[in-house]
Write an enzyme that holds these catalytic residues in place. Structure first.
Site, short mmCIF file in Angstrom:
data_model
loop_
_atom_site.label_atom_id
_atom_site.label_comp_id
_atom_site.label_asym_id
_atom_site.label_seq_id
_atom_site.Cartn_x
_atom_site.Cartn_y
_atom_site.Cartn_z
N ASP A 35 0.85 -1.20 0.00
CA ASP A 35 0.00 0.00 0.00
C ASP A 35 0.88 1.24 0.00
OD1 ASP A 35 -3.26 0.41 0.90
OD2 ASP A 35 -1.93 2.16 1.04
N ASP A 57 4.01 1.87 -3.95
CA ASP A 57 3.09 2.39 -4.97
C ASP A 57 3.08 1.37 -6.10
OD1 ASP A 57 1.86 3.62 -7.11
OD2 ASP A 57 2.87 5.55 -6.84
N ASN A 84 -6.13 -5.63 -5.79
CA ASN A 84 -7.23 -4.77 -5.33
C ASN A 84 -7.01 -3.29 -5.63
OD1 ASN A 84 -9.55 -4.02 -3.48
ND2 ASN A 84 -7.84 -3.16 -2.33
N TYR A 150 -11.16 5.07 -15.83
CA TYR A 150 -11.54 4.04 -14.86
C TYR A 150 -12.22 2.87 -15.58
CZ TYR A 150 -13.62 2.04 -10.59
OH TYR A 150 -13.98 1.21 -9.55
N LYS A 154 -10.97 -0.99 -15.85
CA LYS A 154 -11.76 -2.06 -15.24
C LYS A 154 -12.20 -3.10 -16.27
CE LYS A 154 -11.36 -0.69 -11.01
NZ LYS A 154 -10.46 -1.42 -10.11
N VAL A 183 -19.71 0.74 -3.55
CA VAL A 183 -19.47 0.10 -2.26
C VAL A 183 -19.63 1.13 -1.15
CG1 VAL A 183 -17.76 -1.13 -0.86
CG2 VAL A 183 -17.92 -1.56 -3.33
P1 NAD Z 1 -9.78 3.27 -1.49
O1 NAD Z 1 -9.81 4.52 -2.30
O2 NAD Z 1 -10.51 3.24 -0.19
O3 NAD Z 1 -8.24 2.91 -1.29
C1 NAD Z 1 -7.82 1.73 -0.66
C2 NAD Z 1 -6.32 1.75 -0.52
O4 NAD Z 1 -5.68 1.90 -1.78
C3 NAD Z 1 -5.74 2.88 0.36
O5 NAD Z 1 -5.11 2.30 1.49
C4 NAD Z 1 -4.72 3.55 -0.55
O6 NAD Z 1 -3.56 4.00 0.15
C5 NAD Z 1 -4.39 2.44 -1.53
N1 NAD Z 1 -3.77 2.87 -2.77
C6 NAD Z 1 -4.20 3.84 -3.61
N2 NAD Z 1 -3.34 3.96 -4.64
C7 NAD Z 1 -2.37 3.04 -4.46
C8 NAD Z 1 -1.20 2.69 -5.17
N3 NAD Z 1 -0.85 3.32 -6.31
N4 NAD Z 1 -0.41 1.70 -4.69
C9 NAD Z 1 -0.74 1.07 -3.55
N5 NAD Z 1 -1.82 1.37 -2.81
C10 NAD Z 1 -2.63 2.35 -3.27
O7 NAD Z 1 -10.31 2.09 -2.44
P2 NAD Z 1 -11.53 1.06 -2.22
O8 NAD Z 1 -12.82 1.79 -2.30
O9 NAD Z 1 -11.22 0.19 -1.05
O10 NAD Z 1 -11.41 0.21 -3.61
C11 NAD Z 1 -10.62 -0.95 -3.73
C12 NAD Z 1 -10.83 -1.53 -5.11
O11 NAD Z 1 -12.22 -1.79 -5.34
C13 NAD Z 1 -10.39 -0.60 -6.26
O12 NAD Z 1 -9.79 -1.35 -7.29
C14 NAD Z 1 -11.69 0.00 -6.73
O13 NAD Z 1 -11.64 0.44 -8.06
C15 NAD Z 1 -12.62 -1.19 -6.55
N6 NAD Z 1 -14.03 -0.78 -6.48
C16 NAD Z 1 -14.42 0.11 -5.51
C17 NAD Z 1 -15.76 0.51 -5.48
C18 NAD Z 1 -16.24 1.50 -4.45
O14 NAD Z 1 -17.40 1.95 -4.55
N7 NAD Z 1 -15.43 1.84 -3.44
C19 NAD Z 1 -16.68 -0.01 -6.42
C20 NAD Z 1 -16.23 -0.93 -7.36
C21 NAD Z 1 -14.90 -1.30 -7.40
#
Ligand code: NAD
Length: 260
Positions: A35, A57, A84, A150, A154, A183
């Site tokens: 992370d 990153d 993820n 995005y 995806k 989510v």
């Molecule tokens: P979030 O924005 O809450 O971030 C979760 C983590 O990602 C954070 O700890 C952040 O530090 C880390 N992060 C961001 N960029 C990074 C990088 N370049 N390298 C390493 N870590 C990094 O995300 P979330 O809502 O938990 O989403 C997780 C996954 O689920 C993503 O792929 C997102 O596209 C997907 N998703 C989310 C939703 C939603 O509504 N939240 C819906 C569909 C899909």
């Protein structure tokens, strides 16, 4: 070699990834989280153990290489990879999107899957066993106006899951994509706020529109995503590969807002 199962989770220090990590810990996995948020990495190490997370990153292949160098010094196997990481990316009309933001979204949400996954394949192939899950979105199953980079990433992550399922299946490595809808949590709140600002519409109206996109009229619970990861990683998932599994309360299309 230790019998303990090991799971690598990108972007697992908060949000959905952290909920997945907690669920996997409950099932006996040792998590290894990559992370970018150094403070959250410290918090995760306090919680799951000193070697459970590293600041990385995942959009930077050099940092991913360094993280896996550390991983292989501390672990002898990898059973599960959850790709993820994914940022929401810029929101707005196509012609207004910033090139640098476009590139950052594709690097984080698509290219990182390649940078990370290639490090787990040799061990999985050698042991003829492994599970890989790409976190896509229901934006990977349809169009979604104002979210071009995005959506492209995806859709790409589903394409990679299907391709890797074919390429790695003969080694008993299963690869699937998960496609959550909106989510519940701070991230969707931010998406709604930015969408509201870009369209000059009340955020509550945007929230209702997002909820109405789902037949069940509800957002996805992060715990439901974690439960699906555990299902796919466990014995009940042994014949499931190459699938894009929607966890979105059934969404046929992401609303095409209003005509100009
Ligand atoms: P979030 O924005 O809450 O971030 C979760 C983590 O990602 C954070 O700890 C952040 O530090 C880390 N992060 C961001 N960029 C990074 C990088 N370049 N390298 C390493 N870590 C990094 O995300 P979330 O809502 O938990 O989403 C997780 C996954 O689920 C993503 O792929 C997102 O596209 C997907 N998703 C989310 C939703 C939603 O509504 N939240 C819906 C569909 C899909």
């Amino acid at each position: 070699m230790s019998d303990q199962l090991v799971a690598v989770i990108s972007a697992g220090a908060s949000g959905i990834g952290l909920v997945i990590a907690e669920a996997l810990c409950d099932r006996g996995y040792a998590p290894f989280i990559l992370d970018v948020d150094a403070n959250q990495v410290v918090a995760v190490c306090d919680r799951f153990g000193a070697h459970s997370a590293v600041t990385c990153d995942v959009s930077d292949p050099g940092q991913v290489d360094a993280a896996f160098k550390q991983f292989w010094q501390q672990h002898a196997r990898v059973d599960l990879l959850v790709n993820n990481a994914g940022i929401a990316g810029p929101q707005g009309a196509l012609e207004t999107l910033d090139v640098a933001e476009w590139q950052r979204t594709i690097e984080t949400d698509l290219n990182s899957l390649f940078y990370v996954t290639r490090h787990v394949i040799p061990d999985m192939k050698a042991r003829r066993e492994g599970v890989i899950i790409n976190m896509s979105s229901n934006a990977g199953l349809s169009g979604c106006p104002h979210r071009s980079p995005y959506v492209a990433a995806k859709w790409g992550s589903i394409g990679l899951a299907k391709t890797w399922a074919m390429e790695l299946g003969p080694w008993n490595i299963r690869v699937n994509a998960l496609c959550p809808g909106s989510v519940s949590g701070p991230r969707i709140d931010g998406v709604i706020a930015r969408d509201a600002a870009a369209r000059d519409i009340d955020p509550d109206e945007i929230r209702r529109v997002y909820q109405r996109q789902s037949s069940l009229r509800q957002f996805t619970d992060p715990g439901d995503i974690a439960a699906m990861v555990c299902f796919l990683a466990g014995p009940a998932g042994k014949n499931i590969s190459g699938q894009a599994i929607a966890l979105d309360g059934h969404t046929e299309s992401l609303t095409n807002w209003q005509d100009p």
